[in-house]
Design a protein around this motif. Sequence first.
Motif, PDB file in Angstrom:
ATOM      1  N   ALA E 330     -68.114  19.473   4.802  1.00  0.00           N
ATOM      2  CA  ALA E 330     -67.082  19.705   5.819  1.00  0.00           C
ATOM      3  C   ALA E 330     -65.775  19.133   5.287  1.00  0.00           C
ATOM      4  N   THR E 331     -65.334  19.666   4.160  1.00  0.00           N
ATOM      5  CA  THR E 331     -64.205  19.033   3.480  1.00  0.00           C
ATOM      6  C   THR E 331     -62.856  19.549   3.933  1.00  0.00           C
ATOM      7  N   GLY E 332     -62.853  20.546   4.822  1.00  0.00           N
ATOM      8  CA  GLY E 332     -61.603  20.929   5.459  1.00  0.00           C
ATOM      9  C   GLY E 332     -60.606  21.619   4.558  1.00  0.00           C
ATOM     10  N   TYR E 333     -59.342  21.441   4.891  1.00  0.00           N
ATOM     11  CA  TYR E 333     -58.291  22.250   4.280  1.00  0.00           C
ATOM     12  C   TYR E 333     -57.114  21.397   3.863  1.00  0.00           C
ATOM     13  N   LYS E 334     -56.195  22.078   3.175  1.00  0.00           N
ATOM     14  CA  LYS E 334     -54.868  21.522   2.942  1.00  0.00           C
ATOM     15  C   LYS E 334     -53.905  22.682   3.100  1.00  0.00           C
ATOM     16  N   LEU E 335     -52.615  22.374   3.086  1.00  0.00           N
ATOM     17  CA  LEU E 335     -51.662  23.463   3.212  1.00  0.00           C
ATOM     18  C   LEU E 335     -51.232  23.944   1.832  1.00  0.00           C
ATOM     19  N   TYR E 336     -50.927  25.223   1.795  1.00  0.00           N
ATOM     20  CA  TYR E 336     -50.259  25.806   0.638  1.00  0.00           C
ATOM     21  C   TYR E 336     -48.975  25.015   0.445  1.00  0.00           C
ATOM     22  N   SER E 503     -47.234  27.122   6.620  1.00  0.00           N
ATOM     23  CA  SER E 503     -47.841  27.388   5.305  1.00  0.00           C
ATOM     24  C   SER E 503     -49.304  27.759   5.456  1.00  0.00           C
ATOM     25  N   ALA E 504     -49.744  28.498   4.479  1.00  0.00           N
ATOM     26  CA  ALA E 504     -51.123  28.982   4.505  1.00  0.00           C
ATOM     27  C   ALA E 504     -52.111  27.838   4.424  1.00  0.00           C
ATOM     28  N   MET E 505     -53.303  28.088   4.930  1.00  0.00           N
ATOM     29  CA  MET E 505     -54.391  27.124   4.838  1.00  0.00           C
ATOM     30  C   MET E 505     -55.155  27.378   3.560  1.00  0.00           C
ATOM     31  N   ARG E 506     -55.383  26.326   2.816  1.00  0.00           N
ATOM     32  CA  ARG E 506     -56.196  26.458   1.608  1.00  0.00           C
ATOM     33  C   ARG E 506     -57.282  25.403   1.645  1.00  0.00           C
ATOM     34  N   PRO E 507     -58.366  25.643   0.930  1.00  0.00           N
ATOM     35  CA  PRO E 507     -59.402  24.619   0.907  1.00  0.00           C
ATOM     36  C   PRO E 507     -58.849  23.326   0.300  1.00  0.00           C
ATOM     37  N   ALA E 508     -59.411  22.224   0.725  1.00  0.00           N
ATOM     38  CA  ALA E 508     -58.920  20.922   0.273  1.00  0.00           C
ATOM     39  C   ALA E 508     -59.035  20.804  -1.243  1.00  0.00           C
ATOM     40  N   ASP E 509     -58.234  19.937  -1.807  1.00  0.00           N
ATOM     41  CA  ASP E 509     -58.263  19.701  -3.248  1.00  0.00           C
ATOM     42  C   ASP E 509     -59.658  19.313  -3.709  1.00  0.00           C
ATOM     43  N   GLY E 510     -60.020  19.782  -4.858  1.00  0.00           N
ATOM     44  CA  GLY E 510     -61.262  19.339  -5.479  1.00  0.00           C
ATOM     45  C   GLY E 510     -62.500  20.052  -4.973  1.00  0.00           C
ATOM     46  N   VAL E 511     -62.297  21.072  -4.122  1.00  0.00           N
ATOM     47  CA  VAL E 511     -63.484  21.698  -3.539  1.00  0.00           C
ATOM     48  C   VAL E 511     -64.286  22.440  -4.604  1.00  0.00           C
ATOM     49  N   ALA E 553     -63.580  28.733   5.630  1.00  0.00           N
ATOM     50  CA  ALA E 553     -62.549  29.748   5.874  1.00  0.00           C
ATOM     51  C   ALA E 553     -61.564  29.111   6.848  1.00  0.00           C
ATOM     52  N   PRO E 554     -60.338  29.634   6.916  1.00  0.00           N
ATOM     53  CA  PRO E 554     -59.408  29.073   7.889  1.00  0.00           C
ATOM     54  C   PRO E 554     -59.990  29.174   9.298  1.00  0.00           C
ATOM     55  N   LYS E 555     -59.960  28.079  10.014  1.00  0.00           N
ATOM     56  CA  LYS E 555     -60.405  28.169  11.409  1.00  0.00           C
ATOM     57  C   LYS E 555     -59.803  27.045  12.223  1.00  0.00           C
ATOM     58  N   ASP E 556     -59.830  27.216  13.535  1.00  0.00           N
ATOM     59  CA  ASP E 556     -59.219  26.208  14.410  1.00  0.00           C
ATOM     60  C   ASP E 556     -60.264  25.181  14.846  1.00  0.00           C
ATOM     61  N   ILE E 557     -59.832  24.272  15.697  1.00  0.00           N
ATOM     62  CA  ILE E 557     -60.716  23.152  16.046  1.00  0.00           C
ATOM     63  C   ILE E 557     -61.983  23.618  16.776  1.00  0.00           C
ATOM     64  N   PRO E 558     -61.862  24.442  17.827  1.00  0.00           N
ATOM     65  CA  PRO E 558     -63.100  24.829  18.521  1.00  0.00           C
ATOM     66  C   PRO E 558     -64.116  25.494  17.594  1.00  0.00           C
ATOM     67  N   GLU E 559     -63.628  26.342  16.720  1.00  0.00           N
ATOM     68  CA  GLU E 559     -64.549  27.017  15.795  1.00  0.00           C
ATOM     69  C   GLU E 559     -65.188  26.029  14.835  1.00  0.00           C
ATOM     70  N   SER E 560     -64.370  25.106  14.333  1.00  0.00           N
ATOM     71  CA  SER E 560     -64.905  24.123  13.379  1.00  0.00           C
ATOM     72  C   SER E 560     -65.996  23.300  14.034  1.00  0.00           C
ATOM     73  N   VAL E 561     -65.758  22.920  15.265  1.00  0.00           N
ATOM     74  CA  VAL E 561     -66.726  22.072  15.971  1.00  0.00           C
ATOM     75  C   VAL E 561     -68.001  22.859  16.232  1.00  0.00           C
ATOM     76  N   ALA E 562     -67.845  24.117  16.643  1.00  0.00           N
ATOM     77  CA  ALA E 562     -69.025  24.929  16.918  1.00  0.00           C
ATOM     78  C   ALA E 562     -69.855  25.095  15.646  1.00  0.00           C
ATOM     79  N   GLN E 563     -69.158  25.329  14.552  1.00  0.00           N
ATOM     80  CA  GLN E 563     -69.873  25.533  13.293  1.00  0.00           C
ATOM     81  C   GLN E 563     -70.546  24.233  12.838  1.00  0.00           C
ATOM     82  N   ALA E 564     -69.880  23.119  13.118  1.00  0.00           N
ATOM     83  CA  ALA E 564     -70.454  21.825  12.738  1.00  0.00           C
ATOM     84  C   ALA E 564     -71.760  21.604  13.481  1.00  0.00           C
TER      85      ALA E 564
END
Lengths: 155, 445, 282, 333, 666
Positions: E330-336, E503-511, E553-564
């Motif tokens: 669950a390493t999340g994202y960073k911004l472009y 800015s676009a959402m990108r996967p966190a560094d080092g993924v 994939a880019p997603k908001d908080i409710p989706e992230s929590v549901a997926q978690a």
Amino acid sequence: MAGRMDAPPTKVVRLVQLGQWDAAMRVESIWQCVSCQTCSARCPKLVDCAGVMDALRQLAFERGAASPAGRAVMVFQRAFLENIRRYGRLNEIDLIARFKGEVFLKSRSLAFLFRDAGLAGQLHKRRKLHLTGEKVRDRAVVERIFERAGAGGAA
Amino acid sequence: MSGSNGFEPKIVAFVCNWCTYLGADLAGTSRLEYPPNVRILRLPCTGRIDTNLVVKAVEGGADAVLVSGCHPGDCHYNAGNYHARRRWMLFRELLDVLGFDMRRIHFTWISAAEGRKFQHVISEITEQTRALGPWRAYEAKAEIDHRGGLVGQAVSPATGRAGPAPALQAPAPLAEQELRDLARRLLGAGDVKVVIGYGAAGPVFVTKAADVERLVWNEGCQANLTTYLKRKEVRALGKPAVVVKGCDERSLVVLEKESQIRREDVRVIGMACDGMGQEKCAACDTHEPRFADERVGKAGGQGGKPAARYAAVEAILAKTPEERLAFWSAEFDRCLKCYACRQVCPMCYCERCIADKNRPQAIDTSPHRKGNFAWHIARAMHLAGRCVGCDECTRACPAGIDLRLLNLTLARAAETQFGYRAGMDPAAEPPIGAYSLQDKEEFIR
Amino acid sequence: MNFGYYPGCALHGSSDDYEQSIRACLGALGIKLEEIDDWICCGATAAHSLNHKLAIALPARNLALAQRQGCAEMLAPCPMCSGQLLRAGQALASDAALRSEISSIVEAEVNDGPRVLNIIQVFERVGLKALSDAVTKPLKDLKPACYYGCLLVRPPAVVGFDDAEQPQSMEAVVAALGAKPVDWNYKTECCGAGMTMASPETVLELSGKILANAAAHGANCLVAACPMCHVNLDMKQAAIQEYSGARYDLPVYYLTDVVGMALGLSASELGADRHFVLAREA
Amino acid sequence: MSARISREDLRKLVAEWLAAGKKVFGPVRVKAGLELYAPLDSAEALLLDGWIRPANSIKELVFPRHEALYGYRILKNRVELVDLAAEIPEQIAIGAHPCDAAALAALDKVFNWDYRDEFYNRRRAATTVITMACAAHDDQCFCTSVGLGPEAERGSDALLHERDGGYEVRAISEKGRILLGGLAGETACPTAQTSGANTPPRRFDSAQVAAFAKEHFEDPYWAERALACLGCGACTFTCPACHCFDMVDEGNGREGVRARNWDACQFPMFTLHASGHNPRANQGARQRQRIYHKFVMYPDKFGEVLCTGCGNCSRNCPVGLGVLPAATEIGNG
Amino acid sequence: MSRIGVFVCWCGENIARTVDVDQVAEACGEMPGVRCAQNYKYMCADPGQAMIREKIASERLDAVVVASCSPHMHLKTFRRAAAAAGLNPYRLEMANIREQCSWVHHDKDRATEKAIGIVRTAVAKVRYNHALSPIRVPMTRRAMVIGGGVAGIQAALDIADAGYEVVLVEREPSIGGKMAGLSETFPTLDCSQCILTPRMVEAGQHPRIKLYTYSELESVSGFVGNFEATIRKKTRYVDMAKCTGCGECQKICPLKRNPSEFDFGMGMRPAIFMPFPQAVPARPVIDKKVCAKIVRNGCGLCEKKCAPGAINFKDQDELATERVGAIVVATGYKLYSIGREQPSAKTTGYGEYGYGKYKDVIDSLQFERLISASGPTNGELKRPSDGKIPQSVVFIACVGSRDNAKGLPYCSKICCMYTAKHTMLYKHKVHSGEAHVFYMDIRAGGKGYDEFVRRAIEKDGAKYYRGRVSKITEENGKLIVRGADTLAGVPVTVETDLVVLASAMRPADGVERLAQKLNIGCDEFGFLMESHPKLRPVETNTAGVYVCGACQAPKDIPESVAQASAAASKVMISFSASELTREPEIARIDEQTCAACFACERTCPYHAIERVELRARNGDLIKRAARVNQGLCMGCGTCVSVCPSKSADSEGFTEEEVYAMVEALA
């Protein structure tokens, strides 16, 4: 440039998307475009807007559909190509003479004819006025290149 | 129902368990009728479908073969179909050069949802094959164009079977002396226990500094001595130094990649070479060794014509498939299954060759036509993307079979399709064992 | 250091002050230019506006001539020319059918043409450190607005040079000379370019904005690398001032002018005395 | 009294045999630099000169590399055998060398020793061997070292000597007499009895080879000698006298054939036991075996060496080994 | 000889209508090795299965072929029946004479002939089928969650609440992730920290959650149920046990003006710092790049000030090892990052917007901090350059997203929503201010989402322009934004005080590195690959590794929590037994004949090939060989195809079985 255009590049591209070629090639904007390539560089969808403009100008040229204001641009560019066809390199005096002459014949605008005329003296002063332009040695090959590229009667 | 000639083709379909097999099931559940000529063999994945199996099906009298699996990106096992696709690309090139009827070997992607596609594919293949008639792949009249043949055969002076084309330039006697001095130094200092080099009548294994005069360097030094690195009798002698030419050296790169040698365990003596008068020398671009620890001499000649590297392949492809098949039938009919090709090959290091595996007997041991085709196809496929083009197999073959042409075919495919030449760049990824999403698949329906 | 040299029409016409400047400046750096024999016009805007094939054929002929002459790297100081040459080179490299068609049109085999360089790239080849070491008269008082215009950096896919939006390479060169380039906003805006003749008002308006922005950011001169830009900003400056009512009197130098001056060359050696707007004596 | 035949007539004779449905084998040029004994499809294909020795031998006529012995069918709970025996047509080897013909005599003994091999004998009976005395030799020839020579008669049914653009013909056996009829003479050609340029020098003493092999069975010499050996079967398969074979079943679970294929003592698998043990564990032992068999074991049993000095093993060895280099080393005292 | 039983099913009329089942049974009876052949109306029904069981016993059958439907339908059924009769279930094969025969053909003679052929291949194969037993792999009922943002916290808490231990690894000094720094959340505008911090505390204090903050995954070995993770605990210079979190050190640290990572450079922090006051754990960390003691052995004030003596300048990285059975990523994202770093070299990113050049051009997360009540300006919106309250703000959407030319072609999904939120928050703070939004399309699918955007436009009066911004310049302290209004067809120029780039959402560094360690896939943009986009959305192709949140994939908080929670429940399912049972139909390698070329290793999609050294009793190396890890192999058989000596083989589809099938067709 977009501010001066009758149809912004988005509209030109839209017309092309819809296949409305006739409308697109009659838009003033295509003649106002200065080919600065900014639109192509910025488009997020990789549309080569400047290339589209080129293509439309070419189309308008082939179909004789240039808008009135575009004619001057067209006349200039035709004169330019004709100039190259003859000499292989640009002969500035000849180009200006032909261009001005042709526009004058059409517009009968003396003001246009003599605008910039004052520059000649200044250019001369700065040794920038070259009355005899350069020519390439092998002019025949230039002629043949134009011929084969379908631009034999460039002017 | 059946063709006017009453011929009912036999179609063998190798399909993956997760997409095409289910697609065929769906055709059933949807009651989509197709001709009953197909026999479906279920395997877990196209990745499992070995090309030997296809050959076996043809041997068994299949009139057409279909191999089908999941669409790219859909593989149940992530990437099995990508690996398969790459092998098929090479396999098809090989079969094409052999003159097999490519209209009878089909590849498709059929998903579990494409029952209708399955129906169409089977119907089309059946009809097409019916029109082609029975596949008599192994019944071609063996024919060789005696007037010069397809490719001239240069034969080794070591074996004396034929007068060789003259070497481009006789190797310098200076280099021979330099080589002996070097060997003396290496053995004397105990850096190596044996120098594997060329002798007057064949390879020599010099273990004593006093014996270095046995080493020669002349236009007869055709063998690729790296093949001895695999032999346990030679390994038992201790750390070797091996004399290589720029071309032979490429096998070391492959052997190291395949964990067969550790570079530090071998001292490599690279000989600059202007050619040994072999066919390969004409297109040589490795006159100078590149990775050797020690270098001897300097190549004076100019580079070969890389454009000519695959000229022989292009020449045979200019013939009709029927002519190609007739040619290879004649070539393989001479095969004795003496396995000199295998034994001399530095890349054939398996402890138990697939040809010697009898449960199951994937490749008939008999030196009859089917068995010989199966053997040479399997060998070529095993060398795909690995063969460095030393042409030792061709040199060793007592029946004069033009084996280099098979290897060249796949080397050409590896270079044109994957930009890879075996043994040229130690950092490059070998084409087999890897795949690219961009691999061509215009041959896959 | 040797380079092939494609001057283009402008540098052999009314912008021959630029050629003078280039030859003087590069000569002082010990660079030899080998002019492409019997080069022809690149076709400029007119060709790519009116005839696509011609727009490739004309530059292709020049590439072929350069290749025949055995030159590996070729300076094309005019960005219009270099853009046309680069575009044609790329089109030919990626399309074998086109290559053979064009080869027969231009009656010369075009394979690997030379690498086309702009003037900034030539200085980069020299090396900023080496350049800086060669300076004899540091340009301490110069606060130039470096002006790239359109075609030096656009379209990025064709020219592949510097950042298309915030280029810095010219600043790096002038900084190496001791000058203090100003940060400003119009360095890649269009001056009106090919509209000098056909639509003069366009030029007056666009170039006017450029001069205004440079002046507003404290520049005491402009540095350009394009003959057309130079015409519009220098020769037309009087007209612009008349048109807009503002006064700038900003000298417009070619990049080679300022490099040459720092190397100790005089304005007349460089042809900078032939510009319309001349520097006020400090 | 000998008879003569011109080259043209010899070809005519071959053409007659072919027309009569006989199988005729002779040397042909397969491609540049490669001559083999092969079935002739026309009399023109017969190669009469320009070569020293084909890369194979005529043993294929009587002992093919692959021979289906019988077929089988697997039924529900039993296996049924199928006789595959077909008529063996009359076959003629023409242009074989004395070293080929002599090997057939050696094979006859092997296949008729304790068991009379019907497959071999059927083919042997149908075969007539018309040998051509050698006109030249190369560095690899050593027939004179194993008791033969360029005009040796052993195993031949008739012998041709090249003379004055034609051939002296002499029948040696009844078979030869029958085949050639009036064409053949009965006596040796007197002019051909000299050992001239066609006779290779004597290179070693085969008795000394045998003595060394017996005395130095465990000698490291063999291992050293065999270092270069790659373990292929090129030597044995091209040898006119080697005759080891393997039995295989080939089929599909319902039916198939049992066949015998050539096998080679140089293959590591040759002596590999099912247990994994291999009594000839290394290539040295395998090289020794080949010499030992030819110079000790076979002579012990049959009184002559199993080598006719043809030199094929050395010619075909990719790494320059073979009987000659080994025998020269150990057979000269 | 084998004792094979063949059972031909009529499937009512489904098979029997087109296939002469009597004839099939009769033909099968004659096949080599077949002991008995029977047919019956419904083999899958109880009496049919009973018949199979009875025959296995009475005829002492050692293998069975059921000729009926697709193995995908009933193979498990019949194998269970065989097992019940004491036959190894893998000694049973099916011949598919329904889906692939009776249902697709009409000509009865030919269909019958084909059916016999199909059974013949099955009979030929089953003779060679190995008796197999399921592979049992012990399951370590303990999970690791990588990433302590909202998704990681949710997954960790769910698994821990179910009674299993969880190791939660976070590379920043505190858990909380991006959400901890957000102002308010759409579409409800509830305070982000208010809802997240209680969950953070819960995770921090949970008896079954072991927290590794300021730590990164070093390596993972093993396989599902048996992973061994090595975790690098980065040097903190603060003894977590001694420290009380009093904060005196932060006060005394003289080096206070370091850009705060948590505030994305909008605020400053000392060299020793907690990223934010509610950090969990509430322990500071020393920035070794700036601390004067570490950089030049000066200062040391904090060490002197710290009463419990928790500062330890001799601290070093430590490696910890944890054994776990499942891993959730669950390493999340960073911004472009505009203008600074681009996803690929061929793109050049938005120099025209002057990000990094003009201080008042900021990205969306920076704006979140500027407008957050707990942010560096305490919720007062002051622009970075001069601290003035902006009277106009321009928001630009799709910066990097949906831009094939210099960004990423995908939609970042949440920008439309947070941009609308930003305009609202801005208008709520600066009532007289003007909010301008340049957008390409509005994508507001979700519960209450479109209504939210309309509210921003209609109620709060944000001005929305459908068009792109071409260039931003700075003139006299104002930003001049030039763009297009494509709906009006005119160019637009807005003079403004602040520009916010979505800015676009990108996967966190080092993924990508992490994915390699875990042997899971990434798409071309670095987002982690799920096993199936619809049916296995939180599983990966490596058994035992799951994904959730914005790393997929880019997603908001409710989706992230549901997926978690979904990932957590998948983990809990795998923990429901102490052993993991795996199908035995996987690859094996004959180590005796293996030539150790490791072609299989290069090819295996599951990295299931291990290198082993076979040694004699005295320790001498006999040879090297490849070996299949039974926990990882999925049985695709790709290794068999690439194995030159065919030392690799795949159970269930061995070479002997497969060749027998092909030969049976001859």
